[in-house]
Each structure stands twice: as structure tokens, then as C-alpha cells.
Design a protein around this motif. Structure first.
Motif, short mmCIF file in Angstrom:
data_model
loop_
_atom_site.label_atom_id
_atom_site.label_comp_id
_atom_site.label_asym_id
_atom_site.label_seq_id
_atom_site.Cartn_x
_atom_site.Cartn_y
_atom_site.Cartn_z
N GLN A 174 0.84 -1.20 0.00
CA GLN A 174 0.00 0.00 0.00
C GLN A 174 0.87 1.25 0.00
O GLN A 174 0.59 2.21 0.71
N ILE A 175 1.91 1.24 -0.83
CA ILE A 175 2.87 2.34 -0.82
C ILE A 175 2.33 3.57 -1.55
O ILE A 175 1.57 3.46 -2.52
N ASN A 176 2.70 4.74 -1.05
CA ASN A 176 2.38 6.01 -1.70
C ASN A 176 3.64 6.50 -2.41
O ASN A 176 4.72 6.57 -1.82
N HIS A 177 3.52 6.84 -3.67
CA HIS A 177 4.68 7.25 -4.45
C HIS A 177 4.92 8.75 -4.44
O HIS A 177 5.82 9.24 -5.11
N THR A 178 4.11 9.46 -3.69
CA THR A 178 4.34 10.89 -3.52
C THR A 178 3.87 11.32 -2.13
O THR A 178 2.89 10.78 -1.60
N SER A 179 4.59 12.25 -1.55
CA SER A 179 4.20 12.79 -0.25
C SER A 179 3.60 14.18 -0.40
O SER A 179 3.42 14.90 0.59
N LYS A 180 3.30 14.54 -1.63
CA LYS A 180 2.75 15.87 -1.89
C LYS A 180 1.45 16.07 -1.12
O LYS A 180 0.56 15.23 -1.12
N GLY A 181 1.35 17.20 -0.42
CA GLY A 181 0.15 17.51 0.33
C GLY A 181 0.14 16.96 1.74
O GLY A 181 -0.77 17.26 2.53
N VAL A 182 1.16 16.16 2.10
CA VAL A 182 1.22 15.59 3.45
C VAL A 182 2.06 16.50 4.33
O VAL A 182 3.19 16.88 3.97
N LEU A 183 1.54 16.86 5.48
CA LEU A 183 2.29 17.71 6.41
C LEU A 183 3.48 16.94 6.96
O LEU A 183 3.37 15.76 7.31
N VAL A 184 4.63 17.60 7.01
CA VAL A 184 5.84 16.96 7.52
C VAL A 184 5.62 16.44 8.94
O VAL A 184 6.15 15.40 9.33
#
Length: 323
Positions: A108-118
Motif C-alpha cells: 500500500q505504498i504512496n509514491h508521492t508525499s505531496k500535500g502531506v504535512l511533515v
């Protein structure tokens, strides 16, 4: 415990790997959000400089003589000693095995962290392969204040992590808490990180409930005490840990209940050396039922774990809280 695991041998293997000119091609970085259910995994692009820094974190830790001199002991959910490494098999507990598969297979991997708060990231995972053996090293994020002294700064932009020479957005702690070797062995160096990543709160809670549902517990402990214990173990705290440990020592538990009538010599006996450890516990010989007031449940476990002991040579009577 697998006695073939040697920290020094791992250190030598890691150092040899880091000298390969293409070592970075066998490394990947992932960020974890353990507050998500299941844990959210984000693949992050990194340059060679960051990979060098990441692997330096791992190899420097394993190079340390003080680190190497610590003995490797079997994992104990009750007693986590700071001066040892702990080991367990990945499939020793079903819930840990589930997390291992989730993290390593990354289904269930996400290939982008765009939009995720650090701030949502709790840990990082470094994956690297050496001669067909895959390793996963886990470390935590830390506050900026702590990172100024102990960590590595980077800038996470457009899903790429780049190194910085000044304060940055992302702080990677220079301490590996866990190393998973293949899908078989787990080495634990930091208990808090291990318990967070592998969701130990849930494990302790579920294992404890299975202990409480065993036939002996239902037969020899009053219903009101059992009902209260089931509520307590939801938080995965110390009582849940102790019940989990009991579940891994079924033979000793069976022997205790098989000899439960011996409690008439101990429970309620103020002359017993460790009486204060279980002075609120009551035992009714006719019904063979154990009971304890609300808030004193740990005393019940003091009795059930048979923490009293007599040393074979000296004859010394003592008490072991780690049981």
C-alpha cells in the motif's frame, strides 16, 4: 534467539557495502506515518549525498565498540534493558508479522508525499540490499531543537529529499531503533521506536485478551476481576505486557494453576517475605477463586507470575519483577 547474529559482523558487512561505487543504487528511503491505520508508507526520492548520509548513520552506529559490546538477548515485552540489544523472530507474533509484511512488501505504498504535512511523519525506513539479503533500518523524526545537536537536516520538496548545510524542514534522528534482517530477524536497539513502528500497543492488548480468555483464567479468577482486566488491557500498558509474557510461557502458567492450592500458604500470610507485593489479593480455597480489588490488578499478576523465588545455592528468597 539466533546466536549467529553478531553486531561486529553486521558492521563489517555494512562498511564493505558502503565502499561500493554503486551502493546507492541498492538503497531506498521511505517515510512512515504510524498514526495512520494501517501505517502509511511514502517512497521518497533521494540523491546520492543523502544516501551516503543515511548509510553513515547506520554504519557509524554499528561501528561503535560500545554498541558492539552490548549483548543480544531475547525480546522481553516487560523488561527492556538499555544496555542490551533485543532480538525476536519476525513471525513470533501474528501482529508483528502483519506489520513486517506491510512495511517490507509495501503493498500500500504512496509514491508521492505531496500535500502531506511533515509533522505527520513519525519515522523513516532505509531499505538496502547486500548480496541478495535485504535489510530495513528504522529511525525516528525528531524536533528541530534536538536535530540541531544530534541529527541530519534536509529539505523535502516535490517528494525529493535534498541535503542542507543549514536548518531545514526534515530532521532524521541519528539513531537506528530497529533493524529487520530479511523477513526473519528483528534487532531492537530502541524500544520506543520499535513499539511505535510495529504497533506494540495493539499486540499487547490482543495477546493479553487471549490470556484472559484462557480456560484457567476463567476458572480460577473471579468474573468481576476478569471483566475489569479486559478493560485495562485496552491501553496496551504494563499489565497487558505482563499478560502477553505469560502467554509466551504457557507451561509455567499451567504449572501455577495446577498447584493453586499452595496459595493458602502465601496469600494472606503477613509473615511471607514478599507479602506487600500481593497483600490485597484474596484466595478462596473452596471455590479456588482468586480476587483483587480494582486498582490492585498488578498484585494479582505478582502471584500468578510466581515472581517469588528461592536461589538454589544460597537459599536466598527474592522477588523478580521481570517475570
Amino acid at each position: 534467539m539466533d546466536n549467529t547474529i553478531k553486531i561486529k559482523e553486521l558492521s563489517d558487512r555494512f562498511n564493505e557495502f558502503s565502499k561500493r561505487p554503486d551502493f546507492d543504487e541498492y538503497m531506498s528511503l521511505y517515510l512512515l506515518n504510524t498514526r495512520s491505520d494501517p501505517t502509511a508508507i511514502y517512497e521518497v526520492e533521494t540523491d546520492k549525498e543523502i544516501k551516503e548520509t543515511l548509510f553513515d548513520i547506520i554504519s557509524s552506529q554499528y561501528d561503535s565498540k560500545r554498541f558492539q559490546d552490548k549483548v543480544i538477548e531475547a525480546y522481553d515485552p516487560v523488561m527492556m534493558k538499555s544496555d542490551t540489544h533485543q532480538h525476536l523472530l519476525a513471525n513470533q507474533y501474528d501482529s508483528i508479522w502483519t506489520v513486517v509484511n506491510l512495511l517490507i512488501n509495501k503493498s500500500q505504498i504512496n509514491h508521492t508525499s505531496k500535500g502531506v504535512l511533515v509533522e505527520h511523519f513519525s519515522d523513516y525506513m532505509v531499505e538496502f540490499s547486500i548480496d541478495s539479503e535485504t535489510y530495513h533500518a528504522f529511525g525516528s523524526f525528531a524536533s528541530v531543537a534536538k536535530m540541531k545537536k544530534f541529527g541530519v537536516f534536509g529539505n523535502l520538496t516535490n517528494n525529493k529529499l535534498k541535503s542542507l548545510n543549514k536548518d531545514g524542514v526534515v530532521g532524521l534522528n541519528r539513531q537506528i531503533d530497529v533493524l529487520v534482517i530479511g523477513k526473519q530477524d528483528i534487532l531492537i536497539h530502541g524500544s520506543q521506536g520499535f513499539e511505535r513502528v510495529f504497533e506494540l500497543k495493539n499486540l499487547f492488548s490482543e495477546e493479553a485478551k487471549q490470556t484472559l480468555n484462557s480456560s484457567d483464567f476463567r476458572k480460577y479468577i473471579t468474573k468481576d476481576v476478569l471483566d475489569n482486566l479486559r478493560k485495562i488491557v485496552d491501553n496496551g500498558g504494563r499489565i497487558a505486557r505482563r499478560l502477553t509474557k505469560l502467554r509466551n510461557d504457557e507451561e509455567r502458567l499451567e504449572d501455577f494453576f495446577a498447584n493453586i492450592d499452595k496459595l493458602t500458604q502465601i496469600v494472606g500470610n503477613p509473615q511471607h517475605k514478599n507479602f506487600k507485593k500481593f497483600d490485597s489479593v484474596t484466595y478462596e480455597p473452596k471455590s479456588q477463586k482468586l480476587s483483587v480489588p480494582a486498582g490492585k490488578e498488578e498484585q494479582l499478576l505478582n502471584i500468578i507470575t510466581d515472581a517469588n523465588y528461592r536461589a538454589e545455592v544460597s537459599g536466598h528468597i527474592g522477588y523478580d519483577e521481570g517475570r
